[in-house]
Every structure is written in structure tokens, then in C-alpha cells.
Design an enzyme around this catalytic site. Structure first.
Site, PDB file in Angstrom:
ATOM      1  N   ASP A 160      35.133  70.322  98.340  1.00 57.16           N
ATOM      2  CA  ASP A 160      34.198  71.274  98.963  1.00 57.16           C
ATOM      3  C   ASP A 160      32.817  71.264  98.311  1.00 57.16           C
ATOM      4  OD1 ASP A 160      36.462  71.909 100.327  1.00 57.16           O
ATOM      5  OD2 ASP A 160      36.694  73.925  99.512  1.00 57.16           O
ATOM      6  N   LEU A 316      43.309  64.137 105.618  1.00 54.21           N
ATOM      7  CA  LEU A 316      42.914  62.727 105.487  1.00 54.21           C
ATOM      8  C   LEU A 316      41.666  62.596 104.624  1.00 54.21           C
ATOM      9  CD1 LEU A 316      43.271  61.524 109.194  1.00 54.21           C
ATOM     10  CD2 LEU A 316      44.810  61.045 107.298  1.00 54.21           C
ATOM     11  N   GLN A 317      40.746  63.589 104.756  1.00 52.80           N
ATOM     12  CA  GLN A 317      39.460  63.477 104.057  1.00 52.80           C
ATOM     13  C   GLN A 317      39.588  63.659 102.542  1.00 52.80           C
ATOM     14  OE1 GLN A 317      37.060  66.893 105.764  1.00 52.80           O
ATOM     15  NE2 GLN A 317      39.085  67.341 106.517  1.00 52.80           N
ATOM     16  N   ARG A 318      40.698  64.210 102.070  1.00 53.68           N
ATOM     17  CA  ARG A 318      40.828  64.357 100.621  1.00 53.68           C
ATOM     18  C   ARG A 318      41.889  63.420 100.042  1.00 53.68           C
ATOM     19  NH1 ARG A 318      43.598  70.362 100.785  1.00 53.68           N
ATOM     20  NH2 ARG A 318      45.745  69.651 100.943  1.00 53.68           N
TER      21      ARG A 318
HETATM   22  O1  F6P Z   1      39.693  73.782  98.468  1.00 48.84           O
HETATM   23  C1  F6P Z   1      39.678  72.507  99.015  1.00 48.84           C
HETATM   24  C2  F6P Z   1      40.277  72.490 100.401  1.00 48.84           C
HETATM   25  O2  F6P Z   1      40.592  71.162 100.706  1.00 48.84           O
HETATM   26  C3  F6P Z   1      39.398  73.135 101.477  1.00 48.84           C
HETATM   27  O3  F6P Z   1      38.412  72.303 101.966  1.00 48.84           O
HETATM   28  C4  F6P Z   1      40.418  73.509 102.509  1.00 48.84           C
HETATM   29  O4  F6P Z   1      40.016  74.585 103.325  1.00 48.84           O
HETATM   30  C5  F6P Z   1      41.578  73.911 101.666  1.00 48.84           C
HETATM   31  O5  F6P Z   1      41.473  73.211 100.457  1.00 48.84           O
HETATM   32  C6  F6P Z   1      42.923  73.635 102.260  1.00 48.84           C
HETATM   33  O6  F6P Z   1      43.868  74.026 101.342  1.00 48.84           O
HETATM   34  P1  F6P Z   1      45.425  73.826 101.501  1.00 48.84           P
HETATM   35  O7  F6P Z   1      45.727  72.385 101.386  1.00 48.84           O
HETATM   36  O8  F6P Z   1      46.004  74.622 100.380  1.00 48.84           O
HETATM   37  O9  F6P Z   1      45.785  74.369 102.852  1.00 48.84           O
END
Ligand code: F6P
Length: 425
Positions: A160, A316-318
Site C-alpha cells: 500500500d 495477484l498484485q502482491r
Molecule cells: O495491507 C495490504 C493489503 O494488501 C491491502 O492492500 C488490502 O486491502 C489488504 O491488505 C487485504 O488484506 P487481507 O489479505 O488480509 O484480506
């Protein structure tokens, strides 16, 4: 200097001075490079003479159940470390666990410190975002109140990019690179038919639009980039959005829009709340944001009879460890190492930050920052980096983001698929 000393000690057969035991955990949503920070903590701690480096399984929540591993048993070769850097998700597992306030539940802290003392831990590292820094803040405060000498340091991570005090966060550059790349591919694909269509791509980032702005990276000499980019920093109007899309469609058939998962209407209501979805909230009170793109696409189709598609990039983006930024992965590793060095020098209750020392050429250095000024806060995209209409990011935003996505770390492939490392239990 320290490296030279270590070398001389080894060359002269002098036994290296040891440091106390180390424990490291990963917390919150993962990034594609969070394991590189773990590698940085582990290798630096070992180099500095740590006898044991423990890994909390599922962060502080796992530690409370005495769930930990000895990292020396996990990483037995250089190849393991190289695979770790190329492995998505959090190798140790994660949690979204909010530590209670010590005055409400002292027994939680008593138990944690009992476990840490039993393991003879002197250095505690937590790799995470703003919520995880709340854990470091509370633990370091409690340690001071009981005169414990354990040092607590935060290592930043979050796709983020919303942590205060740091120029950017490890994990952001790689997610931005992925978003820029898939956005470009999506735009090229959207042009395939001679037909009117609207494609809406939903991007993570909660209340900060850094990642959504990264969609503009798809704008290159052979790609026009998305037509509109909507960040959560600017109130969203569905009527205005519809009329902009319909107006533009008089000139070009295929429209591609990037929207943040966290876009809100003027009254603060999340657009995703208008969609048909099931509510889920974590312990920090964050609800799962999902469905804004689907809602916007469906209502456009229903009102104007045009073909629409919604694409939610979602996890996918992370997790795209096959396309990380070399700059990002290197900085993630360095942040882990810097936390160890700072703790050995006596720092506690701090988070490592990244500082842009030079713009051209891009040079980034590490420093530390008071955790009190970071925990639970959110850094948003400055309004001046978003155009006046609130439909795109500016050139200054692009100058900020471009250095962070440079270079690649080639994945190791087996049978045509990237190789990863998993925890041995
Ligand atoms: O905090 C990082 C993040 O990837 C946010 O962009 C997203 O809203 C959130 O985590 C999603 O979290 P989780 O995988 O716990 O649902």
C-alpha cells in the site's frame, strides 16, 4: 568497517563475538519481497554472531502459542536464501492480530515476555505495515516499563506504500511494477475488437491510492495507458464517472479505467459497499474491500447497454514473485539488515525507513524513525500529485514511482514453473 573486522577476525582464526538470540516475525498482508527482508534479518544476524535466530510462525499470534522455528534448520544453503527471495507470501506465515493495551490485559505481555526470556531473545524484529508497527510500539513501551533489555525494531513492508516517515515501503515497487505490466497487457487486449467496451481494473491499497496510481506506468510509447485513474484520496461520483466514460466513448471505442478498492462517495460510503458482497472485518477493524469495479461495470452495462468487464487484481498484485523489481527486493533485504544493525547499536522502539538520498541517479539509504510517529497512521498520495479533476496522477507522481520498479530478479524455474521454498515442520 564492521565487515573488514569480521573478515580479519575470521582470517586470524579469532572466534567472532556472539550476540544474543534473535526472533523475527512477519505480519499483515504479504508482499512479493517480504521474504527478502526476512533473508536480510537472518543473514545479518548470523553474520553479526547471533547464536539462534528464531522465526515466529504466524507472527505474534503464533508466538503467544509458542509456535516458532529455528531458522538455521530452515535455511541450510545459499540456494535456500536465494529461493526465499523469490518466494511470495510470508514464509513464516502471518497474522492480523491486535495486541491489547497492556493496562487492559497485562497477562498477554507477561506470557510473551516469559516466552522471549525462555528463548533468551535479546532482539525482536517485526516485518509489517502500520498495524504491525502498533505491535512494536506496544512491546517496546511495555519492555521499558519492566526494564527489559530486549530491543524491538520494525522492518517496513506493505504494497500500500502508506507508512509515515519513509520515502516508500518495501513491497510497493514490485506491486507497482506488476500493475504497470498487467495494465499494459490489459489495454492491448481491450483493443482487439472493433467494438464499444469498458474495462475497469480494481487495485488494492485501502485508503491510499499509491498502487492505483501505478496503473499509469502502463503509459509508454506504444500504449496510451488507462483513460482514467480514480484514487481514494478524491471523493468519487458515479454520475460524473458515467458521463466521462460515455463522453469519451464518442471518440474511442475501448475505454480502460483503474479504480482503487477504497474509492468512496462524497458522504464517505465505499463504492464496494454498493455491490453485492459479504462483509468481513479483521481485528484492526478493516473490512475487506472488494467489488467496486464489478459494481461500476454492472451499472454501466445496465444503464447504457455497453459491454463491460471488471478485473480485480486482488492478491495477484502482491504475490507476483516472478516479476519483482530488483530495486525493491534489494531495498527490502537492506531494510532487514539495517534493523539488525540498529538494534545491535542499541536502538529500540523504532522502524527502519528508506530515504531518497539522490534523485538522479536514484540512491536510497536506510535510517530509523520513532515508531510512535508511524504506528496506526496512513500516508496518502498528496493532492497535488493527482490532477485537478481527480482522474489521473501527475508527472511528479511518475517521477517518484519510476525508480522503484527498475530491474528484475530472474525466477528459478523447474518444469517451466517458478520454484519456491516452503517451511519444514
Ligand atoms: O495491507 C495490504 C493489503 O494488501 C491491502 O492492500 C488490502 O486491502 C489488504 O491488505 C487485504 O488484506 P487481507 O489479505 O488480509 O484480506
Amino acid at each position: 568497517m564492521a565487515v573488514l573486522q569480521d573478515y580479519l577476525q575470521l582470517a586470524m582464526g579469532v572466534k567472532m563475538k556472539t550476540i544474543g538470540n534473535v526472533i523475527v516475525g512477519q505480519s499483515g498482508g504479504p508482499t512479493a519481497v517480504i521474504n527478502s527482508s526476512l533473508a536480510g534479518v537472518y543473514e545479518t544476524a548470523k553474520k553479526k554472531g547471533a547464536v539462534k535466530v528464531f522465526g515466529m510462525v504466524n507472527g505474534i499470534q503464533g508466538l503467544l502459542e509458542e509456535n516458532y522455528v529455528d531458522l538455521e534448520e530452515q535455511f541450510t544453503s545459499n540456494l535456500d536464501i536465494e529461493l526465499l527471495k523469490r518466494t511470495p507470501s510470508s514464509f513464516l506465515g502471518s497474522c492480523r492480530y491486535k495486541l491489547p493495551n497492556p493496562w487492559d490485559k497485562a497477562e498477554v505481555y507477561e506470557k510473551l515476555f516469559e516466552i522471549l526470556n525462555k528463548l533468551e531473545v535479546e532482539y525482536f524484529f517485526y516485518i509489517g505495515g502500520n498495524d504491525s508497527m502498533d505491535t512494536i510500539k506496544k512491546l517496546s513501551e511495555y519492555a521499558a516499563s519492566i526494564h527489559s533489555s530486549i530491543r524491538f525494531m520494525g522492518v517496513p513492508k506493505t504494497i500500500d506504500n502508506d507508512l509515515e516517515g519513509t520515502d516508500h515501503t518495501p513491497g510497493f515497487g514490485s506491486a507497482a511494477k506488476f500493475i504497470g505490466a498487467v495494465m499494459k497487457e490489459t489495454i492491448v487486449d481491450s483493443l482487439v475488437y472493433d467494438l464499444k467496451s469498458v474495462t475497469i481494473v480494481e487495485i488494492m491499497g485501502r485508503n491510499a491510492g499509491w498502487l492505483t496510481g501505478a496503473a499509469a506506468l502502463s503509459k509508454t510509447k506504444e500504449c496510451a495507458g488507462p483513460d482514467f485513474i480514480y484514487l481514494p484520496e478524491v471523493p468519487f461520483s458515479i454520475d460524473d464517472f458515467n458521463s466521462k466514460v460515455i463522453e469519451l466513448q464518442k471518440k474511442k471505442k475501448s475505454i480502460v479505467v483503474a479504480v482503487s478498492e477504497g474509492i468512496c462517495l462524497k458522504d464517505g460510503q465505499l463504492v464496494c459497499e454498493l455491490s453485492d458482497r459479504v462483509e468481513y472485518q479483521d481485528q484492526f477493524g478493516h473490512c475487506m474491500l472488494s467489488g467496486a469495479a464489478k459494481y461500476l461495470a454492472n451499472q454501466l452495462s445496465a444503464k447504457y447497454g455497453i459491454k463491460t468487464r471488471s478485473i480485480e487484481l486482488n492478491t495477484l498484485q502482491r504475490s507476483a514473485s516472478h516479476l519483482t523489481s530488483l530495486v525493491d527486493i534489494t531495498e527490502a533485504y537492506n531494510a532487514g539488515g539495517a534493523a539488525v544493525n540498529a538494534a545491535i547499536l542499541g536502538e529500540t522502539g523504532k522502524m527502519v525507513i528508506l530515504k531518497r538520498a539522490s534523485l538522479a541517479p536514484y540512491v536510497c539509504v536506510t535510517d530509523t524513525y520513532d515508531i510512535q510517529k508511524i504506528a496506526n497512521l496512513e500516508k496518502k498520495v498528496p493532492r497535488k500529485w493527482i490532477n485537478e479533476e481527480g482522474t489521473y496522477v501527475t508527472e511528479e507522481f511518475m517521477d517518484y514511482i519510476k525508480p522503484l520498479i527498475q530491474g528484475e530478479l530472474v525466477p528459478f524455474m523447474a518444469d517451466g514453473i517458478p520454484m519456491h521454498i516452503t517451511m519444514k515442520r
